[in-house]
Design a protein around this motif. Structure first.
Motif, short mmCIF file in Angstrom:
data_model
loop_
_atom_site.label_atom_id
_atom_site.label_comp_id
_atom_site.label_asym_id
_atom_site.label_seq_id
_atom_site.Cartn_x
_atom_site.Cartn_y
_atom_site.Cartn_z
N ALA A 33 40.65 44.97 37.23
CA ALA A 33 41.41 43.72 37.16
C ALA A 33 42.90 44.00 36.99
O ALA A 33 43.75 43.36 37.61
CB ALA A 33 40.89 42.85 36.02
N ALA A 34 43.23 45.00 36.15
CA ALA A 34 44.64 45.36 35.95
C ALA A 34 45.24 45.91 37.23
O ALA A 34 46.41 45.62 37.56
CB ALA A 34 44.76 46.39 34.82
N SER A 35 44.47 46.69 37.98
CA SER A 35 44.96 47.22 39.26
C SER A 35 45.26 46.10 40.23
O SER A 35 46.27 46.13 40.95
CB SER A 35 43.94 48.19 39.86
OG SER A 35 43.78 49.34 39.05
N ALA B 256 39.52 42.86 45.27
CA ALA B 256 39.98 44.24 45.40
C ALA B 256 39.88 44.70 46.85
O ALA B 256 40.80 45.33 47.38
CB ALA B 256 39.17 45.16 44.49
N GLY B 257 38.75 44.38 47.50
CA GLY B 257 38.58 44.76 48.90
C GLY B 257 39.62 44.13 49.79
O GLY B 257 40.19 44.79 50.68
N LYS B 258 39.92 42.86 49.58
CA LYS B 258 40.90 42.15 50.41
C LYS B 258 42.31 42.68 50.20
O LYS B 258 43.12 42.70 51.12
CB LYS B 258 40.86 40.66 50.09
CG LYS B 258 39.60 39.95 50.58
CD LYS B 258 39.62 38.48 50.19
CE LYS B 258 38.35 37.78 50.65
NZ LYS B 258 38.32 36.35 50.21
N ILE C 248 33.73 38.37 42.12
CA ILE C 248 35.02 37.93 42.65
C ILE C 248 36.03 39.07 42.57
O ILE C 248 36.81 39.29 43.50
CB ILE C 248 35.53 36.70 41.87
CG1 ILE C 248 34.57 35.53 42.07
CG2 ILE C 248 36.93 36.31 42.33
CD1 ILE C 248 34.92 34.29 41.27
N LEU C 249 36.06 39.81 41.46
CA LEU C 249 36.98 40.94 41.33
C LEU C 249 36.76 41.95 42.44
O LEU C 249 37.72 42.46 43.04
CB LEU C 249 36.80 41.63 39.98
CG LEU C 249 37.54 41.06 38.76
CD1 LEU C 249 37.20 41.87 37.52
CD2 LEU C 249 39.04 41.04 38.99
#
Length: 282
Positions: free
Chosen positions: A30-32, A9-11, A4-5
């Motif tokens: 996750a922080a990014s 991130a891609g979206k 899911i991460l």
């Protein structure tokens, strides 16, 4: 590893690090994601109308030159309007004309990574630090009207050098940690990765969870507070607002049923109560 991460991130356009995707690497990712707002530049017709009477200006800060709008004459007491996560300054434009009529000057701006302002990352602690810089430029701030994340930023600012007569909170959050934990649940982040995630957010925002929390501010009660919140708000917790307002000496909470997280911002009765509260601080 959380698929899911990687998908989120891609979206969101957040760069995905190359493998191996260890818990430490995924915690940083996750922080990014957590600190990367989805930029919204489209404004509703009523928001464009709010800005018609404003002067467009730029606020130079350590995070870049922020897009800002100002209403009213120099020399009047200044009220700042702070938007929430993935919002923009014009969302609070309904407060401008009534505040002008009450004798105030009004300033709103787009936070880093939001609206027309530069940047890719933002957080409540960052915005709180920028308010210290903006106060110095503006020659003082009389009061702040803030929504959601903006409330957290305003709370941090007033215990770190921004002196105001009062605060108006619209649908306030309680803590940075609460948002982190909700993201962990939503994205099914495993325990080890979550530990790295929490540590990365604290490091990158420059604030511990114990500090990025309404309850320590409430116990200091740095100024009068009016909070307005829909009890059924599904973005921020009304029960938690009740708890910290009860600890904030002189604070008052007004329930606004049926207004949700965003309709609150354009509700005439909400605007009226906020302006009357601020005018009463003189």
């Amino acid at each position: 590893m959380s698929d899911i991460l990687l998908q989120v991130a891609g979206k969101r356009g957040v760069p995905v690090p190359p493998p191996p995707h260890t818990p430490a690497v995924m915690g940083e990712l996750a922080a990014s994601i957590f600190l990367h707002p989805m930029r919204v530049t489209r404004r509703m017709p009523r928001e464009l109308a709010y800005l018609e009477g404003a002067r467009r200006r730029t606020m130079p800060t350590s995070a870049g030159d922020l897009a800002a709008w100002e209403w009213g004459e120099a020399g009047r007491p200044l009220v700042g309007l702070l938007h929430g996560w993935e919002g923009h300054g014009a969302q609070l434009g309904a407060f401008a004309a009534p505040l002008l009529a009450a004798g105030f000057r009004v300033l709103t701006f787009d936070a880093p990574g939001h609206g027309d302002s530069p940047g890719d990352e933002c957080s409540a602690p960052l915005l709180g630090r920028l308010l210290v810089e903006i106060q110095a430029q503006a020659g003082g701030i009389f009061a702040l009207v803030a929504h959601s994340m903006g409330c957290a930023a305003a709370a941090m600012a007033v215990v770190n050098g921004v002196s105001v007569r009062g605060l108006v909170f619209l649908a306030p959050p309680v803590s940075q940690l609460d948002r982190v934990e909700r993201m962990c649940r939503r994205m099914e982040i495993k325990a080890e990765t979550a530990g790295y995630f929490r540590a990365a957010v604290e490091r990158r925002t420059g604030m511990l969870y114990t500090e990025a929390n309404m309850f320590p501010v409430a116990q200091q009660a740095p100024c009068p507070l009016l909070a307005l919140h829909d009890p059924a708000d599904d973005s921020t917790d009304y029960a938690a607002t009740e708890q910290f307002v009860a600890q904030w000496r002189g604070a008052r909470l007004v329930p606004c049923p049926g207004r949700g997280h965003y309709r609150l911002l354009s509700t005439p009765e909400v605007v009226r109560q906020a302006v009357e509260f601020i005018a009463g601080l003189r």
